[in-house]
Design a protein around this motif. Structure first.
Motif, short mmCIF file in Angstrom:
data_model
loop_
_atom_site.label_atom_id
_atom_site.label_comp_id
_atom_site.label_asym_id
_atom_site.label_seq_id
_atom_site.Cartn_x
_atom_site.Cartn_y
_atom_site.Cartn_z
N MET A 75 -76.12 -23.82 -22.67
CA MET A 75 -75.09 -23.01 -22.89
C MET A 75 -74.21 -22.95 -21.71
SD MET A 75 -73.53 -21.51 -24.99
CE MET A 75 -72.20 -20.21 -25.37
N ILE A 76 -74.56 -22.60 -20.34
CA ILE A 76 -73.95 -22.94 -19.21
C ILE A 76 -73.18 -24.27 -18.99
CG2 ILE A 76 -74.00 -22.77 -16.69
CD1 ILE A 76 -76.19 -20.67 -17.02
N THR A 77 -73.94 -25.32 -19.11
CA THR A 77 -73.64 -26.87 -19.30
C THR A 77 -72.45 -26.92 -20.24
OG1 THR A 77 -75.90 -27.62 -18.70
CG2 THR A 77 -74.20 -29.20 -19.43
N ILE A 78 -72.46 -26.46 -21.60
CA ILE A 78 -71.47 -26.45 -22.46
C ILE A 78 -70.18 -25.82 -22.01
CG2 ILE A 78 -70.75 -25.92 -24.84
CD1 ILE A 78 -73.49 -26.34 -25.68
N VAL A 79 -70.38 -24.73 -21.53
CA VAL A 79 -69.17 -23.97 -20.96
C VAL A 79 -68.43 -24.77 -19.84
CG1 VAL A 79 -68.26 -21.70 -19.87
CG2 VAL A 79 -69.94 -21.91 -21.87
N ALA A 80 -69.43 -25.26 -18.96
CA ALA A 80 -68.60 -25.86 -17.87
C ALA A 80 -67.97 -27.22 -18.44
CB ALA A 80 -70.01 -26.40 -16.87
N GLY A 81 -68.50 -27.90 -19.34
CA GLY A 81 -67.86 -29.09 -19.90
C GLY A 81 -66.71 -28.77 -20.58
N LEU A 85 -62.95 -30.11 -19.80
CA LEU A 85 -62.14 -31.20 -20.42
C LEU A 85 -61.20 -30.62 -21.13
CD1 LEU A 85 -65.60 -32.55 -22.28
CD2 LEU A 85 -64.05 -33.76 -20.44
N PHE A 86 -60.99 -29.20 -20.71
CA PHE A 86 -59.86 -28.31 -21.64
C PHE A 86 -58.51 -28.98 -21.38
CE2 PHE A 86 -56.67 -24.65 -21.58
CZ PHE A 86 -57.42 -24.21 -22.72
N GLN A 87 -58.34 -29.40 -19.95
CA GLN A 87 -56.91 -29.76 -19.67
C GLN A 87 -56.65 -31.18 -20.37
OE1 GLN A 87 -54.77 -27.67 -18.39
NE2 GLN A 87 -53.06 -28.93 -18.55
N TRP A 88 -57.62 -32.22 -20.18
CA TRP A 88 -57.63 -33.60 -20.72
C TRP A 88 -57.58 -33.77 -22.18
CZ3 TRP A 88 -61.49 -37.27 -22.57
CH2 TRP A 88 -61.06 -38.35 -22.84
N LEU A 89 -58.41 -33.16 -22.99
CA LEU A 89 -58.57 -32.95 -24.38
C LEU A 89 -57.71 -32.26 -25.07
CD1 LEU A 89 -62.67 -33.17 -25.04
CD2 LEU A 89 -61.01 -34.99 -25.27
N GLY A 90 -57.54 -30.88 -24.23
CA GLY A 90 -56.67 -30.06 -25.23
C GLY A 90 -57.31 -29.00 -25.63
N PHE A 91 -56.71 -27.88 -26.19
CA PHE A 91 -57.23 -26.80 -26.65
C PHE A 91 -58.08 -27.01 -27.89
CE2 PHE A 91 -57.27 -22.86 -29.01
CZ PHE A 91 -57.79 -21.90 -28.05
N VAL A 92 -57.30 -27.56 -28.85
CA VAL A 92 -57.86 -27.68 -30.02
C VAL A 92 -59.13 -28.50 -29.92
CG1 VAL A 92 -57.49 -28.44 -32.52
CG2 VAL A 92 -55.68 -27.69 -31.20
N ILE A 93 -59.21 -29.66 -29.44
CA ILE A 93 -60.32 -30.66 -29.51
C ILE A 93 -61.35 -30.08 -28.54
CG2 ILE A 93 -61.24 -32.95 -28.79
CD1 ILE A 93 -58.42 -33.99 -29.27
N SER A 94 -61.19 -29.54 -27.27
CA SER A 94 -62.34 -29.12 -26.52
C SER A 94 -62.74 -27.89 -27.13
CB SER A 94 -61.55 -28.64 -25.02
OG SER A 94 -60.69 -27.95 -25.39
N THR A 95 -62.00 -27.05 -28.02
CA THR A 95 -62.34 -25.66 -28.46
C THR A 95 -63.30 -26.01 -29.56
OG1 THR A 95 -60.56 -24.51 -27.67
CG2 THR A 95 -61.85 -23.44 -29.62
N ALA A 96 -63.04 -26.85 -30.42
CA ALA A 96 -63.77 -27.66 -31.66
C ALA A 96 -64.99 -27.77 -31.28
CB ALA A 96 -63.08 -28.50 -32.28
N LEU A 97 -65.11 -28.59 -30.21
CA LEU A 97 -66.22 -29.39 -29.71
C LEU A 97 -67.12 -28.32 -29.30
CD1 LEU A 97 -67.75 -32.13 -29.13
CD2 LEU A 97 -66.46 -32.02 -26.84
#
Length: 145
Positions: A75-81, A85-97
């Protein structure tokens, strides 16, 4: 003992939030308190809860079941990822992932996890960006949004 460890961790987190939140300054004044009020107030609440756990320590917790510590690490690894990736992928894709992976971590089926992740990513983007007027990164979907 588990309550005291959690209380100490809460105090460390509150100190970290205070250290970083104290220097927040907005380039323009849009409210009287400024952007530092929220992290400092939140740090105060977390510190008070941590102190309560350290001082009262009436409850003892059972040790984590087998595999729980590994899931916490994942879970910590997922949140760190998500944060990286938030800025590069964007909110929608990173939140969905992130939502899909967290749903799977908690035992959700792939179909429901993906549907829930996509719905949450799009719904929260529309809520924050269109309704609340909070600018979010569009990332790879920049032209579509």
């Amino acid at each position: 003992m588990n309550d005291r460890i959690l209380g100490i961790a809460a105090l460390v987190l509150a100190a970290f939030m205070t250290w970083f939140g104290h220097d927040l300054e907005a380039p323009f004044a849009y409210e009287p308190l400024g952007p530092k009020a929220f992290p400092l107030l939140l740090a105060l609440v977390i510190a008070l809860c941590g102190l309560t756990l350290i001082i009262k320590n009436r409850h003892t917790a059972d040790p984590n079941p087998p595999g729980a510590n590994a899931r916490i690490g994942v879970m910590i690894t997922i949140v760190a990822g998500y944060a990286m990736l938030f800025q590069w992928l964007g909110f929608v894709i990173s939140t969905a992932l992130m939502t899909t992976l967290v749903a799977r971590l908690f035992g959700g089926r792939w179909v429901y996890a993906i549907i829930g992740g996509v719905v949450m990513g799009v719904a929260f983007f529309l809520l924050f960006d269109k309704v609340l007027d909070v600018v979010l990164p569009t990332g790879l979907l920049g032209d579509l949004l």
